[in-house]
Enzyme design. Sequence first.
Site, mmCIF file in Angstrom:
data_model
loop_
_atom_site.group_PDB
_atom_site.id
_atom_site.type_symbol
_atom_site.label_atom_id
_atom_site.label_comp_id
_atom_site.label_asym_id
_atom_site.label_seq_id
_atom_site.Cartn_x
_atom_site.Cartn_y
_atom_site.Cartn_z
ATOM 1 N N ASN A 196 3.196 2.409 5.775
ATOM 2 C CA ASN A 196 1.887 2.734 5.205
ATOM 3 C C ASN A 196 1.189 3.685 6.171
ATOM 4 O O ASN A 196 0.690 3.262 7.202
ATOM 5 C CB ASN A 196 1.078 1.436 5.018
ATOM 6 N N LYS A 204 -1.462 5.328 5.683
ATOM 7 C CA LYS A 204 -2.930 5.285 5.527
ATOM 8 C C LYS A 204 -3.497 6.716 5.504
ATOM 9 O O LYS A 204 -2.831 7.625 5.021
ATOM 10 C CB LYS A 204 -3.551 4.414 6.620
ATOM 11 N N HIS A 217 -4.713 -3.602 -1.054
ATOM 12 C CA HIS A 217 -4.666 -3.581 0.413
ATOM 13 C C HIS A 217 -6.040 -4.001 0.942
ATOM 14 O O HIS A 217 -7.066 -3.643 0.370
ATOM 15 C CB HIS A 217 -4.292 -2.188 0.916
ATOM 16 N N GLU A 249 -7.853 -2.941 3.185
ATOM 17 C CA GLU A 249 -8.811 -1.851 3.451
ATOM 18 C C GLU A 249 -9.457 -1.375 2.149
ATOM 19 O O GLU A 249 -10.605 -0.910 2.155
ATOM 20 C CB GLU A 249 -8.110 -0.709 4.206
ATOM 21 N N GLU A 265 -0.449 -10.158 4.015
ATOM 22 C CA GLU A 265 -1.024 -9.453 5.162
ATOM 23 C C GLU A 265 -2.283 -10.178 5.617
ATOM 24 O O GLU A 265 -3.369 -9.918 5.077
ATOM 25 C CB GLU A 265 -1.389 -8.014 4.771
ATOM 26 N N GLY A 287 -3.824 -4.021 12.129
ATOM 27 C CA GLY A 287 -4.362 -3.033 13.062
ATOM 28 C C GLY A 287 -4.964 -3.650 14.322
ATOM 29 O O GLY A 287 -5.624 -2.963 15.096
ATOM 30 N N SER A 300 0.352 -5.768 12.127
ATOM 31 C CA SER A 300 0.818 -5.520 13.495
ATOM 32 C C SER A 300 2.317 -5.743 13.671
ATOM 33 O O SER A 300 2.755 -6.265 14.701
ATOM 34 C CB SER A 300 0.020 -6.359 14.497
HETATM 35 P P1 PGA Z 1 -0.673 -2.451 10.866
HETATM 36 O O1 PGA Z 1 -1.071 -2.216 9.321
HETATM 37 O O2 PGA Z 1 0.824 -2.512 10.944
HETATM 38 O O3 PGA Z 1 -1.248 -1.275 11.591
HETATM 39 O O4 PGA Z 1 -1.302 -3.741 11.270
HETATM 40 C C1 PGA Z 1 -0.415 -2.904 8.298
HETATM 41 C C2 PGA Z 1 -1.031 -2.568 6.965
HETATM 42 O O5 PGA Z 1 -2.235 -2.297 6.908
HETATM 43 O O6 PGA Z 1 -0.352 -2.549 5.937
#
Ligand code: PGA
Length: 241
Positions: free
Chosen positions: A16, A18, A94, A96, A160, A166, A202
Amino acid sequence: MHVYTLPMRKKLIAANWKMNQAPAGWQEKNSPYRPHSIIDIVVFPSFLDIWNCLQRGILIGGQCGRAEPGGAFTGDVSMKMLKEIGCTYVLCGHSERRQYHHETDEDIAKQATAAFEAGLIPVICIGENLTEREAGDEKDVVTQQMQTLSLDGEFIIAYEPVWAIGTGKNATAAQAQEMHALIRSLLPSHLQSTTRILYGGSVKADNCKEILEQADVDGGLVGGASLQSEAFRAIVETAVN
Ligand code: PGA
């Protein structure tokens, strides 16, 4: 004698990206973002990079899509448009999108339905936030998120935990397995053995082995570590082995 064998759930590692530029080296012949012979690799680039990635044979998903097929929704793209340009997958819900665009469980259920209708495979993201985890409510939250969905087509679930996205703080393998087993038990019974459930939050080269080894973990949704091709390659190689 009738011998019943469970269908294999092929591992899937998703990148991803982003709202980031495509990582250096993504277009090279041996880039880890290209399709792999043993596991599935899917990239979720920004909308602006979808076409370039498709030209290089990369399997692509949209990072989000609107349920309506078209109309006056400035700045959005529909599931139908994602399918028409050549996407195979789409992320729905997601964290976000839930946080910055106020998408609700009901919106996400509608998006998943629209994805089915458009012929896309939704990767439906669910997971509790830190307050909910600290209150011991993670199972209720995820159960509620699952129950809003109407699952009628091929789909993938991504567990998640929001506190792990993140933050550099991943769920332990045991925490992931516990939640994945719960999620699997909440699926319609005829889909339990075949549906892939990804872990995200992460995921890095040095923590993915134990997580990916869990019985109900079928792959990973990788954010930060997918932006460096060598870090992503290491995750792919761990999943293959
Ligand atoms: P990350 O993001 O690996 O940076 O924690 C995962 C995601 O948002 O799908």
